[in-house]
Design an enzyme around this catalytic site. Structure first.
Site, PDB file in Angstrom:
ATOM      1  N   ASN A 152      41.365  45.010  40.681  1.00  0.00           N
ATOM      2  CA  ASN A 152      40.457  44.767  39.555  1.00  0.00           C
ATOM      3  C   ASN A 152      40.509  43.291  39.147  1.00  0.00           C
ATOM      4  OD1 ASN A 152      38.807  46.129  37.411  1.00  0.00           O
ATOM      5  ND2 ASN A 152      40.403  45.400  36.020  1.00  0.00           N
ATOM      6  N   HIS A 209      32.922  41.044  32.279  1.00  0.00           N
ATOM      7  CA  HIS A 209      32.883  40.466  30.930  1.00  0.00           C
ATOM      8  C   HIS A 209      31.907  39.287  30.967  1.00  0.00           C
ATOM      9  CE1 HIS A 209      36.219  42.871  29.514  1.00  0.00           C
ATOM     10  NE2 HIS A 209      36.963  42.472  30.515  1.00  0.00           N
ATOM     11  N   GLU A 244      34.975  47.027  33.001  1.00  0.00           N
ATOM     12  CA  GLU A 244      35.253  46.545  31.631  1.00  0.00           C
ATOM     13  C   GLU A 244      34.021  45.879  31.033  1.00  0.00           C
ATOM     14  OE1 GLU A 244      38.848  44.163  31.465  1.00  0.00           O
ATOM     15  OE2 GLU A 244      39.863  45.439  32.933  1.00  0.00           O
TER      16      GLU A 244
HETATM   17  C1  XIL Z   1      42.340  43.116  26.597  1.00  0.00           C
HETATM   18  C2  XIL Z   1      42.290  44.080  25.430  1.00  0.00           C
HETATM   19  O1  XIL Z   1      40.932  44.435  25.211  1.00  0.00           O
HETATM   20  C3  XIL Z   1      42.862  43.419  24.190  1.00  0.00           C
HETATM   21  O2  XIL Z   1      42.989  44.375  23.143  1.00  0.00           O
HETATM   22  C4  XIL Z   1      44.240  42.817  24.493  1.00  0.00           C
HETATM   23  O3  XIL Z   1      44.688  42.096  23.366  1.00  0.00           O
HETATM   24  C5  XIL Z   1      44.180  41.904  25.699  1.00  0.00           C
HETATM   25  O4  XIL Z   1      43.653  42.623  26.804  1.00  0.00           O
HETATM   26  N1  XIL Z   1      40.948  41.982  31.357  1.00  0.00           N
HETATM   27  C6  XIL Z   1      41.640  43.177  31.395  1.00  0.00           C
HETATM   28  C7  XIL Z   1      41.895  43.906  30.144  1.00  0.00           C
HETATM   29  O5  XIL Z   1      41.959  43.660  32.489  1.00  0.00           O
HETATM   30  O6  XIL Z   1      43.128  44.591  30.169  1.00  0.00           O
HETATM   31  C8  XIL Z   1      41.844  43.011  28.952  1.00  0.00           C
HETATM   32  O7  XIL Z   1      41.958  43.811  27.777  1.00  0.00           O
HETATM   33  C9  XIL Z   1      40.572  42.192  28.939  1.00  0.00           C
HETATM   34  C10 XIL Z   1      40.497  41.331  30.164  1.00  0.00           C
END
Ligand code: XIL
Length: 299
Positions: free
Chosen positions: A169, A206, A235
Site C-alpha cells: 500500500n 489522498h 484511503e
Molecule cells: C493517518 C490517520 O488518518 C491519522 O489519524 C493518524 O494521525 C496518522 O495516520 N497513510 C496511511 C494512513 O497509510 O495510515 C494514514 O492515516 C494516512 C496516510
C-alpha cells in the site's frame, strides 16, 4: 441501489470506510458508517504502536472494537498495517539491523495470528518508496535493516495467514508517469517473477493540489492488474471533494476487473485527518454531500 456498499456489491466490489474506535459511540457517525459501507479499515487501531505497545505484549482492545463492530454489522475488514516506518512504538523506533528484522517478523506473526482467517486483505507493507523523482526506497530503520525487508514481510505474512490477500500500500503512486509509481511497479513485477507472495496493491489516493487526481490513474490500475495482482483504492479523500473527481476515481476502479473496491478515509469531513480540506462524502451534520451522489450514481 440506495447505499454505497449495496451499489458496489452489484459489481462484486465493496465500498469501505476508515473507522476510528473512539467515534463509534457517536450515533450519527455509527449509523452512517453502518448504513453506507460494507468494508471497514481501522484508521489507527491495527497499526504497530497500537497493537504492540511494548515488545512482545500485544494489545487488541481497540482493534477488536472495530473488528467486532464490523463483523456484527456484516462488513469485511481490511487490515492496516503490519510493517511501516511510521507509527512505530518507541521500542521499535530504537531498533535496527537484525534485532529490528526479528521484531518485524514477530509483530507480523503476533497480529496475523490474532486475526487468522478473519481479514480479507492485509496491508503488509505501507509506504516503502520515497517521494520525488528518485524512484528510490524511503529511508527508514526498516530499510536500513536490509533492503529485502519487504519480501521478508510478505513471506512471513503468507505463512502466518494463508487466507488473507496480502497487499502493498502506498500514496503518490496513482499517476502512471510518476517515478514513485514506476518504482513500485518494478518491485511488484519482480515479486511476481520471483514468487514472492503478493496478491494486491493498495493505492491510498489522498488527492490534493500537490498530488492531484490524473485520468491516467486508470492506466496505472490496469498496468498493475496486468502483472497478476488485484488492486484497490484504499484511503480515498479529495481536497474539496469535487463530485466529478470522486466519480472519475470510482469509474477507474469499475473499469478494471481486478479492482476489488474503494475505501474512503473517514465518514464526515470533521472525522478526516485533513478536516480542513473537507475531503469526504458527508457533511458534519451527517447529510450527504454532492460528492456522495456522484459516487452513488457512478457505482
Ligand atoms: C493517518 C490517520 O488518518 C491519522 O489519524 C493518524 O494521525 C496518522 O495516520 N497513510 C496511511 C494512513 O497509510 O495510515 C494514514 O492515516 C494516512 C496516510
Amino acid at each position: 441501489e440506495s447505499t454505497l456498499g449495496a451499489a458496489a456489491a452489484q459489481s462484486g466490489r465493496y465500498f469501505g470506510v476508515a473507522i476510528a474506535a473512539n467515534r463509534l459511540s457517536d450515533s450519527t457517525y455509527a449509523s452512517i458508517a453502518n448504513r453506507e459501507f460494507n468494508s471497514v479499515t481501522a484508521e489507527n487501531e491495527m497499526k504497530i504502536d497500537a497493537t504492540e505497545p511494548q515488545r512482545g505484549q500485544f494489545n487488541f482492545t481497540n482493534a477488536d472494537r472495530i473488528y467486532n463492530w464490523a463483523v456484527q454489522n456484516g462488513k469485511e475488514v481490511r487490515g492496516h498495517t503490519l510493517a511501516w516506518h511510521s507509527q512505530q512504538p518507541g521500542w521499535m523506533q530504537s531498533l535496527g539491523g537484525s534485532a529490528l528484522r526479528q521484531a518485524m517478523i514477530d509483530h507480523i506473526n503476533g497480529v496475523m495470528a490474532h486475526y487468522k482467517g478473519k481479514i480479507a486483505q492485509w496491508d503488509v507493507v505501507n509506504e516503502a518508496f520515497a517521494d520525488g523523482n528518485s524512484g528510490a526506497r524511503r529511508d527508514s530503520n526498516l530499510e536500513r535493516s536490509g533492503s529485502d525487508w519487504i519480501e521478508v514481510a510478505f513471506r512471513t505474512a503468507r505463512a502466518a495467514d494463508p487466507s488473507a490477500k496480502l497487499c502493498y500500500n502506498d500514496y503518490n503512486v496513482e499517476n502512471w508517469t510518476w517515478a514513485k509509481t514506476q518504482a513500485m511497479y518494478r518491485m511488484v513485477k519482480d515479486f511476481k517473477q520471483r514468487g514472492v507472495p503478493i496478491d494486491c496493491v493498495g493505492f491510498q489516493s489522498h488527492f490534493n493540489s500537490g498530488s492531484p487526481y490524473n485520468s491516467n490513474f486508470r492506466t496505472t490500475l490496469q498496468e498493475f492488474a496486468a502483472l497478476g495482482v488485484d488492486v484497490a483504492i484504499t484511503e480515498l479523500d479529495i481536497q474539496g471533494a469535487s463530485p466529478t473527481t470522486y466519480a472519475a476515481v470510482v469509474n477507474d476502479c469499475l473499469a478494471v476487473s481486478r479492482c476489488l473496491g474503494v475505501t474512503v478515509w473517514g465518514v464526515r469531513d470533521m472525522d478526516s485527518w485533513r478536516s480542513g480540506d473537507t475531503p469526504l462524502l458527508f457533511n458534519n451534520d451527517g447529510s450527504k454531500k454532492q460528492a456522495y451522489s456522484a459516487v452513488l450514481n457512478a457505482l
